[in-house]
Design a protein around this motif. Structure first.
Motif, PDB file in Angstrom:
ATOM      1  N   ALA A  24       1.067  -1.194  -0.041  1.00 14.55           N
ATOM      2  CA  ALA A  24       0.168   0.063  -0.155  1.00 14.55           C
ATOM      3  C   ALA A  24       0.897   1.290   0.096  1.00 14.55           C
ATOM      4  O   ALA A  24       0.726   2.318  -0.788  1.00 14.55           O
ATOM      5  CB  ALA A  24      -1.197   0.038   1.243  1.00 14.55           C
ATOM      6  N   ALA A  25       2.067   1.349   0.621  1.00 18.68           N
ATOM      7  CA  ALA A  25       2.920   2.484   0.819  1.00 18.68           C
ATOM      8  C   ALA A  25       3.487   2.529  -0.663  1.00 18.68           C
ATOM      9  O   ALA A  25       3.792   3.675  -0.803  1.00 18.68           O
ATOM     10  CB  ALA A  25       4.007   2.036   1.802  1.00 18.68           C
ATOM     11  N   ALA A 291      -3.391  -1.330  -4.630  1.00 21.38           N
ATOM     12  CA  ALA A 291      -1.814  -1.948  -4.402  1.00 21.38           C
ATOM     13  C   ALA A 291      -1.608  -2.840  -3.242  1.00 21.38           C
ATOM     14  O   ALA A 291      -0.957  -3.759  -3.311  1.00 21.38           O
ATOM     15  CB  ALA A 291      -0.653  -0.780  -4.160  1.00 21.38           C
ATOM     16  N   ALA A 292      -2.339  -2.697  -2.392  1.00 16.96           N
ATOM     17  CA  ALA A 292      -2.484  -3.519  -1.098  1.00 16.96           C
ATOM     18  C   ALA A 292      -3.187  -4.960  -1.283  1.00 16.96           C
ATOM     19  O   ALA A 292      -2.628  -5.923  -0.838  1.00 16.96           O
ATOM     20  CB  ALA A 292      -3.329  -2.906  -0.167  1.00 16.96           C
ATOM     21  N   THR A 293      -4.127  -4.963  -2.349  1.00 13.88           N
ATOM     22  CA  THR A 293      -4.842  -6.171  -2.639  1.00 13.88           C
ATOM     23  C   THR A 293      -4.248  -6.812  -3.831  1.00 13.88           C
ATOM     24  O   THR A 293      -3.730  -7.965  -3.648  1.00 13.88           O
ATOM     25  CB  THR A 293      -6.126  -5.853  -2.848  1.00 13.88           C
ATOM     26  OG1 THR A 293      -6.544  -5.081  -3.551  1.00 13.88           O
ATOM     27  CG2 THR A 293      -6.981  -5.472  -1.376  1.00 13.88           C
ATOM     28  N   ALA A 294      -4.624  -6.328  -5.106  1.00 13.83           N
ATOM     29  CA  ALA A 294      -4.295  -7.097  -6.194  1.00 13.83           C
ATOM     30  C   ALA A 294      -2.489  -6.853  -6.502  1.00 13.83           C
ATOM     31  O   ALA A 294      -1.881  -7.807  -6.860  1.00 13.83           O
ATOM     32  CB  ALA A 294      -4.868  -6.224  -7.478  1.00 13.83           C
ATOM     33  N   GLY A 295      -2.064  -5.727  -5.745  1.00 13.77           N
ATOM     34  CA  GLY A 295      -0.419  -5.835  -5.871  1.00 13.77           C
ATOM     35  C   GLY A 295      -0.003  -7.150  -4.934  1.00 13.77           C
ATOM     36  O   GLY A 295       0.935  -7.518  -5.204  1.00 13.77           O
ATOM     37  N   ARG A 296      -0.485  -7.768  -3.816  1.00 11.41           N
ATOM     38  CA  ARG A 296      -0.248  -8.644  -3.017  1.00 11.41           C
ATOM     39  C   ARG A 296      -0.431  -9.892  -3.966  1.00 11.41           C
ATOM     40  O   ARG A 296       0.420 -10.825  -3.858  1.00 11.41           O
ATOM     41  CB  ARG A 296      -1.106  -8.628  -1.977  1.00 11.41           C
ATOM     42  CG  ARG A 296      -0.732  -9.595  -0.824  1.00 11.41           C
ATOM     43  CD  ARG A 296      -1.379  -9.512   0.545  1.00 11.41           C
ATOM     44  NE  ARG A 296      -0.882 -10.370   1.607  1.00 11.41           N
ATOM     45  CZ  ARG A 296      -0.089 -10.002   2.398  1.00 11.41           C
ATOM     46  NH1 ARG A 296       0.589  -8.773   2.347  1.00 11.41           N
ATOM     47  NH2 ARG A 296       0.371 -10.802   3.167  1.00 11.41           N
ATOM     48  N   THR A 297      -1.488 -10.027  -4.494  1.00 17.80           N
ATOM     49  CA  THR A 297      -1.678 -11.225  -5.459  1.00 17.80           C
ATOM     50  C   THR A 297      -0.805 -11.266  -6.413  1.00 17.80           C
ATOM     51  O   THR A 297      -0.413 -12.458  -6.834  1.00 17.80           O
ATOM     52  CB  THR A 297      -2.992 -10.967  -5.865  1.00 17.80           C
ATOM     53  OG1 THR A 297      -4.146 -11.069  -5.051  1.00 17.80           O
ATOM     54  CG2 THR A 297      -3.264 -12.228  -6.896  1.00 17.80           C
ATOM     55  N   VAL A 298      -0.464 -10.066  -7.271  1.00 13.48           N
ATOM     56  CA  VAL A 298       0.511 -10.141  -8.180  1.00 13.48           C
ATOM     57  C   VAL A 298       1.899 -10.336  -7.827  1.00 13.48           C
ATOM     58  O   VAL A 298       2.567 -11.243  -8.376  1.00 13.48           O
ATOM     59  CB  VAL A 298       0.615  -8.683  -8.879  1.00 13.48           C
ATOM     60  CG1 VAL A 298       1.957  -8.767  -9.776  1.00 13.48           C
ATOM     61  CG2 VAL A 298      -0.588  -8.399  -9.692  1.00 13.48           C
ATOM     62  N   ALA A 299       2.306 -10.066  -6.625  1.00 17.70           N
ATOM     63  CA  ALA A 299       3.736 -10.390  -5.941  1.00 17.70           C
ATOM     64  C   ALA A 299       3.611 -11.803  -5.731  1.00 17.70           C
ATOM     65  O   ALA A 299       4.719 -12.510  -5.723  1.00 17.70           O
ATOM     66  CB  ALA A 299       3.706  -9.680  -4.820  1.00 17.70           C
ATOM     67  N   PHE A 300       2.763 -12.504  -5.091  1.00 19.69           N
ATOM     68  CA  PHE A 300       2.711 -13.731  -4.746  1.00 19.69           C
ATOM     69  C   PHE A 300       2.517 -14.823  -5.832  1.00 19.69           C
ATOM     70  O   PHE A 300       3.258 -15.653  -5.828  1.00 19.69           O
ATOM     71  CB  PHE A 300       1.439 -14.027  -3.765  1.00 19.69           C
ATOM     72  CG  PHE A 300       1.616 -15.515  -2.966  1.00 19.69           C
ATOM     73  CD1 PHE A 300       1.822 -15.476  -1.752  1.00 19.69           C
ATOM     74  CD2 PHE A 300       0.832 -16.499  -3.639  1.00 19.69           C
ATOM     75  CE1 PHE A 300       2.133 -16.863  -1.141  1.00 19.69           C
ATOM     76  CE2 PHE A 300       0.850 -17.897  -2.973  1.00 19.69           C
ATOM     77  CZ  PHE A 300       1.652 -17.881  -1.774  1.00 19.69           C
ATOM     78  N   ALA A 337       6.796  -3.824 -12.546  1.00 17.84           N
ATOM     79  CA  ALA A 337       5.962  -2.880 -13.650  1.00 17.84           C
ATOM     80  C   ALA A 337       4.488  -2.795 -12.902  1.00 17.84           C
ATOM     81  O   ALA A 337       3.848  -1.753 -12.954  1.00 17.84           O
ATOM     82  CB  ALA A 337       6.180  -3.332 -14.951  1.00 17.84           C
ATOM     83  N   ALA A 338       3.902  -3.779 -12.626  1.00 18.16           N
ATOM     84  CA  ALA A 338       2.599  -4.124 -11.976  1.00 18.16           C
ATOM     85  C   ALA A 338       2.280  -3.118 -10.759  1.00 18.16           C
ATOM     86  O   ALA A 338       1.309  -2.412 -10.625  1.00 18.16           O
ATOM     87  CB  ALA A 338       1.987  -5.439 -11.881  1.00 18.16           C
ATOM     88  N   ILE A 339       3.425  -3.331  -9.813  1.00 18.70           N
ATOM     89  CA  ILE A 339       3.124  -2.546  -8.668  1.00 18.70           C
ATOM     90  C   ILE A 339       3.710  -1.281  -8.488  1.00 18.70           C
ATOM     91  O   ILE A 339       3.578  -0.557  -7.561  1.00 18.70           O
ATOM     92  CB  ILE A 339       3.703  -3.462  -7.214  1.00 18.70           C
ATOM     93  CG1 ILE A 339       5.085  -3.525  -7.522  1.00 18.70           C
ATOM     94  CG2 ILE A 339       2.956  -4.895  -7.402  1.00 18.70           C
ATOM     95  CD1 ILE A 339       5.984  -4.333  -6.365  1.00 18.70           C
ATOM     96  N   THR A 340       4.405  -0.691  -9.490  1.00 18.77           N
ATOM     97  CA  THR A 340       4.897   0.673  -9.546  1.00 18.77           C
ATOM     98  C   THR A 340       4.291   1.635 -10.824  1.00 18.77           C
ATOM     99  O   THR A 340       3.916   2.418 -10.643  1.00 18.77           O
ATOM    100  CB  THR A 340       6.472   0.742  -9.710  1.00 18.77           C
ATOM    101  OG1 THR A 340       7.007   0.028 -10.819  1.00 18.77           O
ATOM    102  CG2 THR A 340       7.235  -0.101  -8.250  1.00 18.77           C
ATOM    103  N   LEU A 341       4.614   0.943 -11.842  1.00 24.27           N
ATOM    104  CA  LEU A 341       4.157   1.741 -13.081  1.00 24.27           C
ATOM    105  C   LEU A 341       2.590   1.750 -13.125  1.00 24.27           C
ATOM    106  O   LEU A 341       2.036   2.716 -13.516  1.00 24.27           O
ATOM    107  CB  LEU A 341       4.848   1.029 -14.670  1.00 24.27           C
ATOM    108  CG  LEU A 341       4.396   1.636 -15.759  1.00 24.27           C
ATOM    109  CD1 LEU A 341       4.657   2.941 -15.608  1.00 24.27           C
ATOM    110  CD2 LEU A 341       4.982   1.040 -16.776  1.00 24.27           C
ATOM    111  N   VAL A 342       1.867   0.711 -13.039  1.00 28.17           N
ATOM    112  CA  VAL A 342       0.615   0.630 -13.275  1.00 28.17           C
ATOM    113  C   VAL A 342      -0.159   1.828 -12.240  1.00 28.17           C
ATOM    114  O   VAL A 342      -0.965   2.382 -12.677  1.00 28.17           O
ATOM    115  CB  VAL A 342      -0.068  -0.851 -13.124  1.00 28.17           C
ATOM    116  CG1 VAL A 342      -1.650  -0.622 -13.117  1.00 28.17           C
ATOM    117  CG2 VAL A 342       0.367  -1.549 -14.201  1.00 28.17           C
TER     118      VAL A 342
END
Length: 740
Positions: A24-25, A291-300, A337-342
C-alpha cells in the motif's frame, strides 16, 4: 462529450483512511510521484530498445558447455583447430564436369583463398581425395567449402559470402549456407519472429481488454505496462549476455513470458482499481487499496512462477540455465511494473476509467456451472482426469532430437544447403556420431578398424581426419535414423569401449543421449524442488496441506495435455498443415523441459488467483460450498480474460517461422486454455466439492505454524467514508460491471 453531474452511490469519492502494509505504501508513493515513476520507466523502455535490443546480436546460436561429453568433444576439436566456422556453396543445375562450371568454380575458389580471414577453400576439382565428397551422387551439383579463420571479422565473412553467391555459370544455381550462415539466420529469424509476435499480439490484446473493461483508457494501461516490461526484460537479458552465453532461442521465450505476465498482472491491477472506484473510493484511495490487494496477489503469483523457473538452475545445460536466469528476471520486472508503473498510470488516467455501477452479481454463468458440477462431483472429476490423461498419453512415445537446420523455415538458404548436402552428398553430410581421439591419426585409424567399425549398428566409418598432431576425429555412420534408438546404442557402446585411448563421443546422437541422461539424473531433483517450493507457498497461503497437493496433481494433468498436443503436432504430424508446421519426427530436446517450467508456473499463477478468492470467502465465514461457488463466480471472468490474453500472446508468437518458438507457443497456448477452462471451471470445483471441509485440513502443528507465519492473500481494508464529490463519466455510455 456531455458529462453527467448526478451523484450516485457508486460515484461518491473519498480519500479514506490509509491502508497499512508495504505494498500500500508503494502504491501511495507511486501515485504521488507518478511523473517521476513514469519517467523512470520511460528511460528503461528507451534504453531497453536501444541497448537491450542488441542482445540478439550478442546471443549464441547453440550455446554449449563442457558439462557433457558431447560438448567436451566439440571443445577439444575447437581448441585443436580453432576455425571460426564454415561457408558452403551448392552449385547446382549443371553437370559438375561442364567446362563453364569448372572454370567459374575454380576461379572463385582461387580468389577466395587469397581473401583476408580465409583459412582454406576447397572445391570438387582439387587433387585431394576428399574432393570426391564434394560431388553429388548424381553428378549434377558440387560444393565449395570455405573455412574462415579464427578472428575473422563479420565484414570478411560477408565478402566471402558475396563472392560465393557470384559464382556464375550458364544454367547453374548457387545457394550459400554453412554453419556461419545458419547461425546468422537463426539470430535474424529469432529477432524477426519476436518483433512479429509483439506487433501481432499487442493490438489484439488491446481489443480484448476494451471489451473486458468497456473503455479504451482502462484497456490501454496493461498494454503500456507490458511494453515497458519488455524494454526492461531486454535490458536484463543484455546484461546477462555479458556474463554468460545466452542462446538465441532463449530470447523469444523470455519475451513471450514477460509480455504475457505483464498483461495479466496489469489486468488484475486495473480491474481491482475499477472495483474500488465502484465502491466509492477516490482515485488516490483506489490506487492505494489496489496496491494492497491486487498488488499482493501479483507479488505472490510472480513468486510462484519464479519458483517454477528456478528449478531449471539444477540442469547443467547452458540453454536451460540461461532460460532460468532470463525468466526469473523477466518475472521480477513484470511484477515491478505492475506494482509501480501501473499505480502511476492510474494516477494519470484514473479519472477517465469507467467506474462500474455495481459489483459482479453472485449469480451467473460460473456459479451455475459450479452448482451443476457439485451435484456430479465424482463423475466430473473422473471424466476430467481421464480426458486429461488421454490427452497427455501421446507424450509417452515422444522422441527427443536435435533438430539442426530444420529449426529455420524452408525458405532459409542455410537450411536448403544443409538439406541438400544430407540428401545428395552422402560423403559430405554431417555424421550422426563423431569420435574425438586425443592421439595421432595412425592410432585413431587403428582404433576405428579394430573397434568402431565392428560394432553392431555401424554402417560405415569414414577416413580418419587429423585435426592436429594430437587430435583426430572418426566419423561414424549408423543404420536407420541418425538420432534413433540404434544410433544412441552405438554411442553407449563407443563410450563403454574406448580401446584404452582418451576419446570423446560427440555428434547429434551423442548430444541427445547426454541430454536424456541429464533429464534422468537431474530432472527428479528439479521436479522435487519445484514441487516442494510450490507446496510450501500454497500452504502458507491456504493453511491446508490438502489443497497444495491437489493443485500440484491437477497442474501436472494440464501440463501433460499440452505435452501430448506438442507430440501429436510436431512429431506425429496431426494438424501440421492447418497450423503451418512440418513434422520433424520428434521434439527439440530441451523444449519439454521449458514447457514444463513455464506451463507449471502459469498454471500455479491461475491457481493463486482462484484460491486467493476462495480462501478470502472462507475466512469471512462462508461454508466450503459457498466459498467455491462465490469464488469461482467472482474470479471466473477475470481468470478467463487473463487466460484469453495469454493464449493470444502465445498464439501470436507461434505464428513465427522458428520451429522452437512455434513449439513453445502452441504448447503454452494449449496449457493455458486447458487450465483456465477444464481445470479451473470443472476439475477444481469438482474436487473441492468432493473433499468438502477436508480441503482445509492440516495437522495441528502445521496449523499453529500457519497461524504464526502464514501469508494472507487478502487484506482487511478500512471502510471508505462516503463523500459527495461526483465522478464525471459519459452519460451515454453503458458501464460494464467488473469483477473483484
Amino acid at each position: 462529450m456531455r458529462r453527467s453531474t448526478a451523484v450516485t452511490p457508486s460515484s461518491r469519492t473519498s480519500a479514506g483512511p490509509e491502508v497499512d502494509g508495504r505494498l500500500a505504501a508503494i502504491g501511495r508513493f507511486c501515485f504521488r510521484h507518478r511523473r517521476w515513476v513514469l519517467g523512470f520507466w520511460a528511460v528503461i523502455l528507451v534504453i531497453g530498445v536501444l541497448i537491450g535490443g542488441r542482445v540478439f546480436e550478442g546471443s549464441v546460436a547453440g550455446a554449449s558447455s563442457t558439462a557433457s561429453e558431447a560438448d567436451r568433444g566439440s571443445a577439444v576439436v575447437t581448441a585443436a583447430d580453432p576455425a571460426k566456422g564454415t561457408l558452403t556453396a551448392v552449385v547446382d543445375g549443371r553437370p559438375v564436369d561442364d567446362q563453364a562450371v569448372r572454370d567459374a568454380v575454380t576461379r572463385a575458389t582461387a580468389e577466395i583463398t587469397a581473401m583476408p580471414g580465409v583459412s582454406s577453400a576447397t572445391d570438387a576439382y582439387g587433387s585431394d581425395p576428399s574432393a570426391a565428397a564434394l560431388r553429388s551422387a548424381d553428378g549434377n551439383a558440387s560444393l565449395v567449402s570455405v573455412r574462415m579463420a579464427d578472428g575473422s571479422t563479420t565484414a570478411q565473412t560477408d565478402a566471402v559470402t558475396h563472392r560465393l553467391a557470384d559464382i556464375t555459370a550458364d544454367g547453374a544455381k548457387v545457394t550459400v549456407g554453412g554453419d556461419l550462415v545458419l547461425q546468422d539466420e537463426v539470430k535474424k529469424q529469432t529477432e524477426k519472429d519476436t518483433r512479429f509476435g509483439e506487433i501481432v499480439t499487442l493490438p489484439l490484446t488491446l481489443i480484448v481488454m476494451v471489451l473486458v473493461f468497456g473503455g479504451l483508457s482502462a484497456a490501454s494501461l496493461p498494454v503500456i505496462g507490458a511494453v515497458a516490461s519488455v524494454g526492461g526484460a531486454l535490458l536484463a537479458m543484455f546484461g546477462f549476455s555479458k556474463i554468460m552465453d545466452i542462446d538465441t532461442s532463449v530470447l523469444p521465450i523470455a519475451t513471450v513470458l514477460g509480455l504475457g505476465l505483464s498483461i495479466d498482472y496489469a489486468l488484475l491491477m486495473v480491474n481491482r482499481f475499477r472495483e474500488e472506484r465502484g465502491h466509492g473510493a477516490g482515485i488516490a484511495a483506489a490506487v492505494e487499496r489496489t496496491a494492497a490487494t491486487a498488488g499482493r496477489t501479483v507479488a505472490f503469483s510472480g513468486l510462484t512462477v519464479a519458483v517454477a523457473l528456478a528449478g531449471l538452475f539444477v540442469f547443467t545445460s547452458p540453454v536451460l540455465g540461461a532460460v532460468a536466469a532470463a525468466g526469473v528476471s523477466v518475472v521480477v520486472i513484470a511484477v515491478a511494473a505492475a506494482i509501480t508503473l501501473v499505480p502511476a498510470l492510474l494516477g494519470f488516467a484514473g479519472s477517465r476509467i469507467r467506474t462500474p455501477t455495481a459489483p459482479v452479481p453472485d449469480e451467473g454463468f460460473f456459479s451455475r456451472t459450479v452448482r451443476r458440477v457439485r451435484k456430479r462431483a465424482v463423475p466430473v472429476a473422473l471424466a476430467c482426469t481421464a480426458l486429461l490423461m488421454a490427452a497427455g498419453a501421446p507424450f509417452l512415445h515422444a522422441d527427443m532430437r536435435n533438430t539442426g537446420a530444420a529449426v529455420l523455415p524452408s525458405s532459409s538458404a542455410g537450411r536448403q544447403v544443409a538439406e541438400t548436402i544430407d540428401q545428395r552428398f552422402p560423403g559430405a553430410s554431417a555424421a550422426p556420431i563423431t569420435v574425438v581421439v586425443e592421439s595421432s591419426a595412425t592410432v585413431a585409424q587403428a582404433y576405428a578398424d579394430d573397434v568402431v567399425g565392428k560394432l553392431p549398428g555401424v554402417s560405415g566409418v569414414r577416413a580418419v581426419t587429423p585435426v592436429s598432431d594430437t587430435v583426430s576425429t572418426i566419423d561414424v555412420l549408423v543404420h536407420g535414423d541418425p538420432q534413433g534408438g540404434q544410433a544412441k546404442q552405438v554411442v553407449k557402446e563407443l563410450r563403454a569401449d574406448r580401446g584404452g585411448l582418451t576419446t570423446q563421443v560427440t555428434g547429434g546422437a551423442a548430444s541427445v543421449v547426454d541430454f536424456q541422461h541429464e533429464l534422468l539424473t537431474r530432472g527428479p531433483i528439479a521436479l522435487g524442488l519445484v514441487a516442494l517450493g510450490t507446496l510450501v507457498l500454497l500452504f502458507l497461503m491456504t493453511g491446508s496441506v490438502v489443497m497444495p497437493v491437489k493443485a500440484l496433481l491437477m497442474n501436472l494433468l494440464s501440463l501433460g495435455a499440452s505435452l501430448g498436443a506438442l507430440t501429436l503436432v510436431f512429431q506425429d504430424g496431426w494438424f501440421s498443415g492447418l497450423l503451418g508446421v512440418g513434422s520433424t519426427g520428434g521434439l527439440e530436446t530441451f523444449i519439454p523441459v521449458l514447457v514444463f517450467a513455464f506451463a507449471f508456473g502459469l498454471s500455479m499463477d491461475y491457481e493463486v488467483f482462484l484460491l486467493a478468492r476462495i480462501k478470502e470467502l472462507r475466512d469471512r465465514g462462508h461454508s466450503n460450498a459457498e466459498s467455491v461457488e462465490l469464488g469461482v463466480q467472482r474470479s471466473g471472468r477475470i481468470i478467463t480474460s487473463a487466460a484469453l490474453l495469454m493464449v493470444i500472446v502465445f498464439a501470436g508468437f507461434a505464428l513465427g517461422d522458428m520451429l522452437m518458438v512455434k513449439q513453445m507457443g502452441i504448447a503454452l497456448a494449449v496449457a493455458v486454455a486447458v487450465d483456465a477452462t477444464l481445470v479451473r471451471c470443472l476439475l477444481v470445483p469438482a474436487t473441492m466439492s468432493f473433499f468438502g471441509d477436508f480441503n482445509w485440513w492440516a495437522p495441528a502443528p502445521l496449523r499453529r505454524l500457519h497461524d504464526r507465519i502464514g501469508l494472507s492473500e487478502h487484506v482487511e481494508l478500512p471502510d471508505i467514508a462516503p463523500a459527495v464529490l461526483p465522478i464525471p463519466r459519459p452519460a451515454a455510455e453503458t458501464l460494464v460491471p467488473t469483477t473483484p
